[in-house]
Design a protein around this motif. Sequence first.
Motif, PDB file in Angstrom:
ATOM      1  N   TYR A 102       0.803  -1.219   0.000  1.00 11.53           N
ATOM      2  CA  TYR A 102       0.000   0.000   0.000  1.00 11.53           C
ATOM      3  C   TYR A 102       0.836   1.269   0.000  1.00 11.53           C
ATOM      4  CZ  TYR A 102      -3.630  -3.293   1.227  1.00 11.53           C
ATOM      5  OH  TYR A 102      -4.482  -4.358   1.213  1.00 11.53           O
ATOM      6  N   ALA A 103       0.343   2.273  -0.723  1.00  9.35           N
ATOM      7  CA  ALA A 103       0.892   3.618  -0.590  1.00  9.35           C
ATOM      8  C   ALA A 103       0.538   4.147   0.794  1.00  9.35           C
ATOM      9  CB  ALA A 103       0.312   4.521  -1.672  1.00  9.35           C
ATOM     10  N   MET A 104       1.317   5.133   1.244  1.00  6.95           N
ATOM     11  CA  MET A 104       1.110   5.717   2.559  1.00  6.95           C
ATOM     12  C   MET A 104       1.241   7.237   2.485  1.00  6.95           C
ATOM     13  SD  MET A 104       0.613   3.139   4.689  1.00  6.95           S
ATOM     14  CE  MET A 104       0.923   3.864   6.317  1.00  6.95           C
ATOM     15  N   SER A 105       0.677   7.894   3.475  1.00  4.81           N
ATOM     16  CA  SER A 105       0.739   9.353   3.534  1.00  4.81           C
ATOM     17  C   SER A 105       0.969   9.830   4.961  1.00  4.81           C
ATOM     18  CB  SER A 105      -0.575   9.970   3.033  1.00  4.81           C
ATOM     19  OG  SER A 105      -0.762   9.788   1.663  1.00  4.81           O
ATOM     20  N   TRP A 106       1.402  11.065   5.063  1.00  5.24           N
ATOM     21  CA  TRP A 106       1.385  11.807   6.331  1.00  5.24           C
ATOM     22  C   TRP A 106       0.381  12.949   6.174  1.00  5.24           C
ATOM     23  CZ3 TRP A 106       3.542  10.462  10.861  1.00  5.24           C
ATOM     24  CH2 TRP A 106       4.574   9.519  10.852  1.00  5.24           C
ATOM     25  N   LEU A 107      -0.414  13.132   7.212  1.00  7.18           N
ATOM     26  CA  LEU A 107      -1.395  14.211   7.289  1.00  7.18           C
ATOM     27  C   LEU A 107      -1.061  15.045   8.525  1.00  7.18           C
ATOM     28  CD1 LEU A 107      -4.585  11.944   7.000  1.00  7.18           C
ATOM     29  CD2 LEU A 107      -3.182  12.815   5.119  1.00  7.18           C
ATOM     30  N   ARG A 108      -1.621  16.248   8.614  1.00 11.25           N
ATOM     31  CA  ARG A 108      -1.469  17.028   9.834  1.00 11.25           C
ATOM     32  C   ARG A 108      -2.702  17.891  10.065  1.00 11.25           C
ATOM     33  NH1 ARG A 108       3.341  21.361   8.142  1.00 11.25           N
ATOM     34  NH2 ARG A 108       2.126  22.528   6.583  1.00 11.25           N
ATOM     35  N   GLN A 109      -2.916  18.219  11.323  1.00 13.50           N
ATOM     36  CA  GLN A 109      -4.021  19.095  11.687  1.00 13.50           C
ATOM     37  C   GLN A 109      -3.535  20.102  12.713  1.00 13.50           C
ATOM     38  OE1 GLN A 109      -7.625  17.217  13.175  1.00 13.50           O
ATOM     39  NE2 GLN A 109      -8.839  18.914  12.350  1.00 13.50           N
ATOM     40  N   ALA A 110      -3.500  21.358  12.309  1.00 15.83           N
ATOM     41  CA  ALA A 110      -3.112  22.437  13.203  1.00 15.83           C
ATOM     42  C   ALA A 110      -4.326  22.875  14.019  1.00 15.83           C
ATOM     43  CB  ALA A 110      -2.570  23.611  12.395  1.00 15.83           C
ATOM     44  N   PRO A 111      -4.100  23.502  15.168  1.00 14.21           N
ATOM     45  CA  PRO A 111      -5.214  23.953  16.008  1.00 14.21           C
ATOM     46  C   PRO A 111      -6.170  24.843  15.231  1.00 14.21           C
ATOM     47  CG  PRO A 111      -3.150  24.134  17.191  1.00 14.21           C
ATOM     48  CD  PRO A 111      -2.791  23.780  15.784  1.00 14.21           C
ATOM     49  N   GLY A 112      -7.446  24.507  15.267  1.00 12.58           N
ATOM     50  CA  GLY A 112      -8.461  25.314  14.613  1.00 12.58           C
ATOM     51  C   GLY A 112      -8.528  25.178  13.112  1.00 12.58           C
ATOM     52  N   LYS A 113      -7.752  24.242  12.550  1.00 11.74           N
ATOM     53  CA  LYS A 113      -7.727  24.068  11.097  1.00 11.74           C
ATOM     54  C   LYS A 113      -8.144  22.655  10.709  1.00 11.74           C
ATOM     55  CE  LYS A 113      -4.285  27.608  10.070  1.00 11.74           C
ATOM     56  NZ  LYS A 113      -3.056  27.926   9.305  1.00 11.74           N
ATOM     57  N   GLU A 114      -8.431  22.491   9.407  1.00 15.19           N
ATOM     58  CA  GLU A 114      -8.848  21.180   8.928  1.00 15.19           C
ATOM     59  C   GLU A 114      -7.641  20.258   8.747  1.00 15.19           C
ATOM     60  OE1 GLU A 114     -12.847  22.521   6.450  1.00 15.19           O
ATOM     61  OE2 GLU A 114     -11.126  21.699   5.391  1.00 15.19           O
ATOM     62  N   LEU A 115      -7.928  18.974   8.670  1.00 15.40           N
ATOM     63  CA  LEU A 115      -6.898  17.982   8.389  1.00 15.40           C
ATOM     64  C   LEU A 115      -6.317  18.239   7.000  1.00 15.40           C
ATOM     65  CD1 LEU A 115      -5.676  15.382   9.663  1.00 15.40           C
ATOM     66  CD2 LEU A 115      -7.397  14.100   8.372  1.00 15.40           C
ATOM     67  N   GLU A 116      -4.994  18.216   6.917  1.00 16.24           N
ATOM     68  CA  GLU A 116      -4.288  18.552   5.673  1.00 16.24           C
ATOM     69  C   GLU A 116      -3.368  17.410   5.265  1.00 16.24           C
ATOM     70  OE1 GLU A 116      -1.302  22.121   4.134  1.00 16.24           O
ATOM     71  OE2 GLU A 116      -1.172  21.457   6.209  1.00 16.24           O
ATOM     72  N   TRP A 117      -3.416  17.009   3.998  1.00 12.48           N
ATOM     73  CA  TRP A 117      -2.464  16.031   3.460  1.00 12.48           C
ATOM     74  C   TRP A 117      -1.113  16.729   3.307  1.00 12.48           C
ATOM     75  CZ3 TRP A 117       0.495  15.912  -0.925  1.00 12.48           C
ATOM     76  CH2 TRP A 117       1.060  14.684  -1.282  1.00 12.48           C
ATOM     77  N   VAL A 118      -0.043  16.069   3.737  1.00 10.63           N
ATOM     78  CA  VAL A 118       1.285  16.684   3.727  1.00 10.63           C
ATOM     79  C   VAL A 118       2.229  16.015   2.726  1.00 10.63           C
ATOM     80  CG1 VAL A 118       3.346  17.122   5.123  1.00 10.63           C
ATOM     81  CG2 VAL A 118       1.072  17.395   6.132  1.00 10.63           C
ATOM     82  N   ALA A 119       2.257  14.678   2.738  1.00  8.96           N
ATOM     83  CA  ALA A 119       3.218  13.969   1.885  1.00  8.96           C
ATOM     84  C   ALA A 119       2.709  12.562   1.629  1.00  8.96           C
ATOM     85  CB  ALA A 119       4.586  13.911   2.546  1.00  8.96           C
ATOM     86  N   GLY A 120       3.107  12.000   0.488  1.00  9.28           N
ATOM     87  CA  GLY A 120       2.703  10.645   0.158  1.00  9.28           C
ATOM     88  C   GLY A 120       3.836   9.879  -0.498  1.00  9.28           C
ATOM     89  N   ILE A 121       3.759   8.553  -0.438  1.00  9.84           N
ATOM     90  CA  ILE A 121       4.779   7.683  -1.034  1.00  9.84           C
ATOM     91  C   ILE A 121       4.095   6.430  -1.560  1.00  9.84           C
ATOM     92  CG2 ILE A 121       5.284   6.599   1.204  1.00  9.84           C
ATOM     93  CD1 ILE A 121       8.260   6.519   0.310  1.00  9.84           C
ATOM     94  N   ASP A 122       4.537   5.952  -2.713  1.00 10.85           N
ATOM     95  CA  ASP A 122       3.902   4.746  -3.250  1.00 10.85           C
ATOM     96  C   ASP A 122       4.393   3.513  -2.507  1.00 10.85           C
ATOM     97  OD1 ASP A 122       5.819   4.128  -6.358  1.00 10.85           O
ATOM     98  OD2 ASP A 122       6.456   4.300  -4.276  1.00 10.85           O
ATOM     99  N   ALA A 123       3.815   2.377  -2.834  1.00 12.02           N
ATOM    100  CA  ALA A 123       4.070   1.162  -2.068  1.00 12.02           C
ATOM    101  C   ALA A 123       5.539   0.748  -2.106  1.00 12.02           C
ATOM    102  CB  ALA A 123       3.197   0.026  -2.592  1.00 12.02           C
ATOM    103  N   GLY A 124       6.175   0.932  -3.255  1.00 14.73           N
ATOM    104  CA  GLY A 124       7.572   0.529  -3.399  1.00 14.73           C
ATOM    105  C   GLY A 124       8.567   1.575  -2.940  1.00 14.73           C
TER     106      GLY A 124
END
Length: 120
Positions: free
Chosen positions: A31-53
């Motif tokens: 599976y591909a994977m990602s990092w997300l982040r959520q700052a105080p008072g803000k929506e969840l944000e996609w930050v970075a992604g990587i494919d399975a390999g």
Amino acid sequence: VQLVESGGGLVQPGGSRRLSCAASEFTLSDYAMSWLRQAPGKELEWVAGIDAGGRRTSYVNDVKGRFSISRDNANNTLYLQMNSLKPEDTAMYFCAKAPFATLTRTYDYVGQGTQVTVSS
């Protein structure tokens, strides 16, 4: 599916931090994977992604050149190396599993998160 993040904490502006995500109960290399982040008072944000390999990566513009996503499929671990940190990087950081192997911003499971605070 279990995703457990670690490595968060307090860091000074300009500093570095490496986050880890331990994956279990599924085959990380499928599976591909990602990092997300959520700052105080803000929506969840996609930050970075990587494919399975681990051959293809993608980043949100705000972190390009400062953050690096990588993975160790043999040890079931996802990483996010964060350099030149800024106060606006302060957020709860989450790792997320994609529903397939191709690089994507889509995800179906998210971990509990680890807090990163950038402050002097």
